[in-house]
Design a protein around this motif. Structure first.
Motif, PDB file in Angstrom:
ATOM      1  N   ILE A 126     -80.987  30.075-202.979  1.00 51.33           N
ATOM      2  CA  ILE A 126     -79.779  29.263-202.839  1.00 51.33           C
ATOM      3  C   ILE A 126     -78.291  29.641-202.236  1.00 51.33           C
ATOM      4  O   ILE A 126     -77.839  28.902-201.548  1.00 51.33           O
ATOM      5  N   LEU A 127     -78.198  30.799-202.845  1.00 54.63           N
ATOM      6  CA  LEU A 127     -76.791  31.515-202.429  1.00 54.63           C
ATOM      7  C   LEU A 127     -76.773  31.721-200.842  1.00 54.63           C
ATOM      8  O   LEU A 127     -75.913  31.215-200.273  1.00 54.63           O
ATOM      9  N   LEU A 128     -77.909  32.182-200.303  1.00 54.40           N
ATOM     10  CA  LEU A 128     -77.695  32.525-198.874  1.00 54.40           C
ATOM     11  C   LEU A 128     -77.616  31.155-197.992  1.00 54.40           C
ATOM     12  O   LEU A 128     -77.043  31.080-197.146  1.00 54.40           O
ATOM     13  N   GLY A 129     -78.260  30.161-198.682  1.00 54.45           N
ATOM     14  CA  GLY A 129     -78.382  28.887-198.083  1.00 54.45           C
ATOM     15  C   GLY A 129     -76.922  28.165-198.073  1.00 54.45           C
ATOM     16  O   GLY A 129     -76.460  27.720-196.943  1.00 54.45           O
ATOM     17  N   LEU A 130     -76.145  28.270-199.164  1.00 52.89           N
ATOM     18  CA  LEU A 130     -74.672  27.817-199.218  1.00 52.89           C
ATOM     19  C   LEU A 130     -73.758  28.485-198.204  1.00 52.89           C
ATOM     20  O   LEU A 130     -73.042  27.797-197.777  1.00 52.89           O
ATOM     21  N   VAL A 131     -74.226  29.650-198.238  1.00 54.78           N
ATOM     22  CA  VAL A 131     -73.330  30.731-197.175  1.00 54.78           C
ATOM     23  C   VAL A 131     -73.614  30.082-195.693  1.00 54.78           C
ATOM     24  O   VAL A 131     -72.656  29.890-194.778  1.00 54.78           O
ATOM     25  N   PHE A 132     -74.690  29.836-195.444  1.00 48.72           N
ATOM     26  CA  PHE A 132     -75.085  29.252-193.999  1.00 48.72           C
ATOM     27  C   PHE A 132     -74.483  28.092-193.774  1.00 48.72           C
ATOM     28  O   PHE A 132     -73.903  27.840-192.725  1.00 48.72           O
ATOM     29  N   ILE A 133     -74.561  27.084-194.849  1.00 48.88           N
ATOM     30  CA  ILE A 133     -73.878  25.761-194.699  1.00 48.88           C
ATOM     31  C   ILE A 133     -72.378  25.861-194.429  1.00 48.88           C
ATOM     32  O   ILE A 133     -71.853  25.049-193.575  1.00 48.88           O
ATOM     33  N   GLY A 134     -71.924  26.694-194.973  1.00 41.85           N
ATOM     34  CA  GLY A 134     -70.234  27.148-195.172  1.00 41.85           C
ATOM     35  C   GLY A 134     -69.883  27.535-193.813  1.00 41.85           C
ATOM     36  O   GLY A 134     -68.984  27.055-192.953  1.00 41.85           O
ATOM     37  N   VAL A 135     -70.849  28.429-193.383  1.00 43.40           N
ATOM     38  CA  VAL A 135     -70.201  29.011-191.856  1.00 43.40           C
ATOM     39  C   VAL A 135     -70.441  27.856-190.898  1.00 43.40           C
ATOM     40  O   VAL A 135     -69.676  28.025-189.933  1.00 43.40           O
ATOM     41  N   LEU A 136     -71.629  26.997-190.945  1.00 43.73           N
ATOM     42  CA  LEU A 136     -71.966  25.999-189.876  1.00 43.73           C
ATOM     43  C   LEU A 136     -70.846  25.085-190.083  1.00 43.73           C
ATOM     44  O   LEU A 136     -70.092  24.498-188.976  1.00 43.73           O
ATOM     45  N   GLY A 137     -70.201  24.623-191.221  1.00 43.33           N
ATOM     46  CA  GLY A 137     -69.226  23.646-191.394  1.00 43.33           C
ATOM     47  C   GLY A 137     -67.972  24.316-190.811  1.00 43.33           C
ATOM     48  O   GLY A 137     -67.176  23.670-190.194  1.00 43.33           O
ATOM     49  N   LEU A 138     -67.360  25.597-190.993  1.00 44.13           N
ATOM     50  CA  LEU A 138     -66.386  26.174-190.365  1.00 44.13           C
ATOM     51  C   LEU A 138     -66.366  26.197-188.688  1.00 44.13           C
ATOM     52  O   LEU A 138     -65.470  25.851-188.082  1.00 44.13           O
ATOM     53  N   GLN A 139     -67.605  26.362-188.353  1.00 41.34           N
ATOM     54  CA  GLN A 139     -67.564  26.334-186.620  1.00 41.34           C
ATOM     55  C   GLN A 139     -67.252  24.831-186.161  1.00 41.34           C
ATOM     56  O   GLN A 139     -66.763  24.594-185.262  1.00 41.34           O
ATOM     57  N   ILE A 140     -67.786  23.944-187.174  1.00 40.28           N
ATOM     58  CA  ILE A 140     -67.775  22.491-186.555  1.00 40.28           C
ATOM     59  C   ILE A 140     -66.155  22.003-186.679  1.00 40.28           C
ATOM     60  O   ILE A 140     -65.715  21.397-185.790  1.00 40.28           O
ATOM     61  N   ILE A 141     -65.582  22.542-187.847  1.00 44.69           N
ATOM     62  CA  ILE A 141     -64.152  22.305-187.935  1.00 44.69           C
ATOM     63  C   ILE A 141     -63.414  23.055-186.851  1.00 44.69           C
ATOM     64  O   ILE A 141     -62.389  22.341-186.337  1.00 44.69           O
TER      65      ILE A 141
END
Length: 321
Positions: free
Chosen positions: A167-182
């Protein structure tokens, strides 16, 4: 209207959770257990509680002093009194709205020291990064010392630690993806977020530009040493807990550090979580929760006093501005 309701729920729900946990903890205890809990609190040695408050005050003072090391590379030298009062006012604000203290702390220094809010807030994030590193190090050491007990607990409750890691690794992945979109988006509100983030990053980079890196590291370690001491000395205020091994107290310290952010100032959650973790080590629920209530209570009283005075004295101290 929806935003207003959401803001109200952010304040009220954590508080209701804390009140519910207090009620449930007392309701599930027998009259004898409630009496023992109350007796442990009433008979606690006040000198160790005062010593705990002293250690807590020193940690907050050191945090205020450490802040100047991050602001100096940006060209700002705030007064220590303003930094300390901003820190304490921020801690007090967290009792009303969880995690609002950092915003108020940056806003206070922005108001009275004319430091741009984004830069002040960025340095606070940098501080938090340093604190998270220390906290994770303490957690890792504590987990290593208590591996046997934790594995037994996971097995007894059929908990798979690998699920939590996933779950922690999944949240990290979502966070990195969100930063790229921004970073790549041209939408107006995302552009505003990106500009805000640039100001924050400038503040965060100040940790790399500091001339007094070793002083910053010293104060970071000192702050956490004071946190541990303010927690540990409360053990000696409760009869029957004075011989508790340090490694067990550290396990409770780690759990408490994570639990305190769950509700407004940790009300309800903190003592219940402390009592629950200490029960794993064959310490009675009454002794464990009394320890949690006394630790939470002494630091809460200190924050209420110093934070309240800071709210009053900040405009008086800076009345010429």
């Amino acid at each position: 209207m929806k935003k207003k309701i959401f803001k109200i729920l952010k304040i009220v729900l954590p508080l209701l959770l804390g009140v519910f946990l207090i009620w449930y903890s007392l309701k599930s205890a027998t009259p004898q257990e409630r009496q023992e809990l109350w007796q442990n609190i009433l008979t606690a040695n006040p000198w160790f509680l005062l010593l705990s408050m002293l250690f807590g005050g020193l940690s907050h003072l050191s945090r205020a002093y450490r802040w100047k090391f991050m602001l100096e590379p940006l060209g700002y030298k705030p007064k220590l009194a303003n930094s300390f009062m901003a820190v304490m006012a921020g801690y007090l604000a967290n009792f009303g709205i969880p995690r609002s203290g950092e915003v108020l702390r940056a806003a206070s220094l922005s108001t009275y020291e004319k430091i741009p809010f984004e830069k002040a807030f960025g340095t606070i994030i940098s501080e938090r990064i340093a604190d998270v590193i220390v906290m994770l190090s303490i957690t890792a050491i504590t987990l290593f010392l208590q591996t046997e007990h934790l594995l037994a607990y996971f097995k007894a409750n059929e908990i798979n630690p690998l699920i939590s890691v996933g779950i922690l690794l999944g949240l990290v992945f979502i966070g990195v993806l969100g930063l790229q979109i921004i970073k790549r988006s041209q939408l107006s509100f995302l552009v505003r977020i990106r500009k805000m983030a640039q100001g924050l990053l400038e503040g965060m980079r100040s940790i790399l530009k500091m001339k007094q890196k070793w002083a910053f590291i010293f104060h970071t370690l000192f702050i956490w040493l004071m946190y541990i001491l303010m927690f540990y000395v409360v053990v000696f205020s409760i009869p029957g807990l004075e011989n508790t091994p340090f490694s067990i107290i550290m396990a409770a310290f780690v759990v408490g550090s994570f639990a305190i952010s769950a509700t407004n100032g940790g009300i309800g959650v903190y003592p219940v979580a402390i009592g629950a973790i200490l029960m794993l080590f064959n310490i009675s629920k009454q002794n464990g929760e009394a320890f949690g209530w006394l630790t939470w209570g002494t630091q809460t009283v200190m924050v209420l006093i110093l934070g309240g005075l800071s709210f009053i004295l900040l405009p008086i101290f800076n009345r010429q501005k």
